[in-house]
Design an enzyme around this catalytic site. Structure first.
Site, PDB file in Angstrom:
ATOM      1  N   GLU A  38      -6.568   4.849   8.278  1.00 25.64           N
ATOM      2  CA  GLU A  38      -6.256   6.289   7.713  1.00 25.64           C
ATOM      3  C   GLU A  38      -7.648   6.854   7.173  1.00 25.64           C
ATOM      4  O   GLU A  38      -7.681   8.052   7.327  1.00 25.64           O
ATOM      5  CB  GLU A  38      -5.061   6.283   6.656  1.00 25.64           C
ATOM      6  CG  GLU A  38      -3.775   6.194   7.699  1.00 25.64           C
ATOM      7  CD  GLU A  38      -2.761   5.509   7.075  1.00 25.64           C
ATOM      8  OE1 GLU A  38      -2.659   5.546   5.752  1.00 25.64           O
ATOM      9  OE2 GLU A  38      -1.737   5.095   7.737  1.00 25.64           O
TER      10      GLU A  38
ATOM     11  N   HIS B 282      -9.382   1.350   5.378  1.00 23.88           N
ATOM     12  CA  HIS B 282      -8.046   1.514   5.914  1.00 23.88           C
ATOM     13  C   HIS B 282      -8.370   2.571   7.059  1.00 23.88           C
ATOM     14  O   HIS B 282      -9.106   3.136   7.000  1.00 23.88           O
ATOM     15  CB  HIS B 282      -7.177   2.067   4.784  1.00 23.88           C
ATOM     16  CG  HIS B 282      -5.464   1.789   5.418  1.00 23.88           C
ATOM     17  ND1 HIS B 282      -5.282   3.062   6.314  1.00 23.88           N
ATOM     18  CD2 HIS B 282      -4.850   0.925   5.132  1.00 23.88           C
ATOM     19  CE1 HIS B 282      -3.865   2.564   6.560  1.00 23.88           C
ATOM     20  NE2 HIS B 282      -3.495   1.462   5.862  1.00 23.88           N
TER      21      HIS B 282
ATOM     22  N   GLY C 212       3.162   2.392  10.777  1.00 19.58           N
ATOM     23  CA  GLY C 212       4.207   3.224  10.630  1.00 19.58           C
ATOM     24  C   GLY C 212       5.012   3.593  11.895  1.00 19.58           C
ATOM     25  O   GLY C 212       5.619   4.619  12.047  1.00 19.58           O
TER      26      GLY C 212
ATOM     27  N   SER D 274       3.828  -2.124  10.122  1.00 21.02           N
ATOM     28  CA  SER D 274       5.336  -2.135  10.617  1.00 21.02           C
ATOM     29  C   SER D 274       5.802  -3.608   9.837  1.00 21.02           C
ATOM     30  O   SER D 274       6.786  -3.897  10.683  1.00 21.02           O
ATOM     31  CB  SER D 274       5.451  -1.823  11.816  1.00 21.02           C
ATOM     32  OG  SER D 274       5.315  -0.656  12.184  1.00 21.02           O
TER      33      SER D 274
ATOM     34  N   ASN E 125       0.794  -1.145   0.030  1.00 20.94           N
ATOM     35  CA  ASN E 125      -0.090  -0.021  -0.072  1.00 20.94           C
ATOM     36  C   ASN E 125       0.996   1.278   0.094  1.00 20.94           C
ATOM     37  O   ASN E 125       1.368   1.442   0.865  1.00 20.94           O
ATOM     38  CB  ASN E 125      -0.918   0.057   1.254  1.00 20.94           C
ATOM     39  CG  ASN E 125      -1.782   1.060   1.747  1.00 20.94           C
ATOM     40  OD1 ASN E 125      -1.681   2.024   0.554  1.00 20.94           O
ATOM     41  ND2 ASN E 125      -2.292   1.451   2.598  1.00 20.94           N
TER      42      ASN E 125
HETATM   43  P1  13P Z   1       3.292   0.448   7.517  1.00 17.45           P
HETATM   44  O1  13P Z   1       3.671  -0.694   6.795  1.00 17.45           O
HETATM   45  O2  13P Z   1       4.127   1.458   6.947  1.00 17.45           O
HETATM   46  O3  13P Z   1       3.240   0.340   9.061  1.00 17.45           O
HETATM   47  O4  13P Z   1       1.755   0.597   6.974  1.00 17.45           O
HETATM   48  C1  13P Z   1       0.942  -0.699   7.132  1.00 17.45           C
HETATM   49  C2  13P Z   1      -0.410  -0.137   6.400  1.00 17.45           C
HETATM   50  O5  13P Z   1      -1.192   0.722   7.001  1.00 17.45           O
HETATM   51  C3  13P Z   1      -0.742  -0.868   5.115  1.00 17.45           C
HETATM   52  O6  13P Z   1      -1.885  -0.737   4.763  1.00 17.45           O
END
Ligand code: 13P
Length: 259
Positions: A102, A100, A177, A216, A17
């Site tokens: 976010e 998601h 993240g 992560s 992603n």
């Molecule tokens: P990271 O791998 O950067 O932690 O992000 C995970 C994520 O939100 C994938 O959709």
């Protein structure tokens, strides 16, 4: 083959992603990822770039499964800035992520809206990766499984054949993240709970839904996370932006698959 219990031998699924990262200069990275994916025919590899790169990536890297990061629940209309599932499909997308964290956090998307998006995507013949996951406060207060269960109740797409084109991504919000990942035992427990819910909602078809872990995931921890029972793949953010680190994750999935 590591899969046991209710889970049939599901094809490992590794999806990147890219979030709001990438201009056309990044197509070189996608090509490098495509070359890696071609070496592993037993692993499904997907990449979800920003909308602007969807069609260029489909053209540049036909061996990759390319998908959207979100879609609108309607087919068309007065929704400035939104993209419909039919538009994703028209651009060459084969799947879309929905729900998601976010989107839930920064765009106020609730379960009902996410379910509408998932059903719209299926109607456009796209596969769906539906994201769920608890916040740190919810985990610390012992409510993680209840939160995820409620998200699934509210956002799982219904209807004939929905399970066949569905994957779930369990992404603890506090692990995205941050470089922090849950205990392997917590991942295992959550994935088992998600499987139980899928079987309750879809019956036997729920056994075929792949449950990915996200948050992560990187070259260093992928093997351990992918080895967890009921983890059929990974949804990868930051580490998918660099072909070398994403390749290591794909390789880890292949080693486990072969073992
Ligand atoms: P990271 O791998 O950067 O932690 O992000 C995970 C994520 O939100 C994938 O959709």
């Amino acid at each position: 083959m590591k899969f046991t219990g209710h889970t049939m031998a599901l094809r490992p699924y590794i999806v990147g992603n890219w979030k709001m990262n990438g201009t056309r200069a990044m197509l070189a990275e996608a090509r490098a990822i495509g070359r890696v994916a071609s070496r592993y025919p037993d692993i499904d590899v997907g990449l979800a770039p920003p909308f602007t790169l969807l069609h260029p990536m489909v053209e540049a890297v036909p061996e990759l499964e390319v998908g959207g990061q979100d879609c609108h629940a309607s087919v068309s209309g007065a929704f400035t800035g939104d993209i419909s599932a039919a538009m994703l499909a028209d651009a060459g997308a084969r799947f879309t992520i929905v729900g998601h964290s976010e989107r839930r956090q920064f765009h106020g998307e609730g379960n009902e809206e996410v379910r509408g998006k998932a059903e719209a995507a299926l109607a456009a013949d796209l596969s769906v990766i539906l994201c769920v996951g608890e916040t740190e406060v919810e985990r610390d207060s012992g409510h993680a499984e209840a939160v995820v269960s409620a998200q699934l109740d509210g956002s799982l797409p219904r209807g004939q054949g929905a399970a066949a084109k569905l994957a779930i991504a369990y992404e603890p919000v506090w692990a995205i993240g941050t470089g922090r990942v849950p205990q392997v035992s917590d991942v295992a427990a959550m994935h088992r709970a998600i499987r139980a819910k899928l079987l309750a909602v879809y019956g036997e078809a729920g056994a075929g839904v792949r449950i990915l872990y996200g948050g992560s995931v990187n070259a260093g921890n992928a093997a351990e996370l992918l080895a967890v029972d009921e983890v059929a793949g990974a949804l990868v953010g930051g580490a998918s932006l660099v072909a070398e680190s994403f390749a290591a994750i794909i390789n880890a999935a292949n080693m486990l698959h072969d073992a």
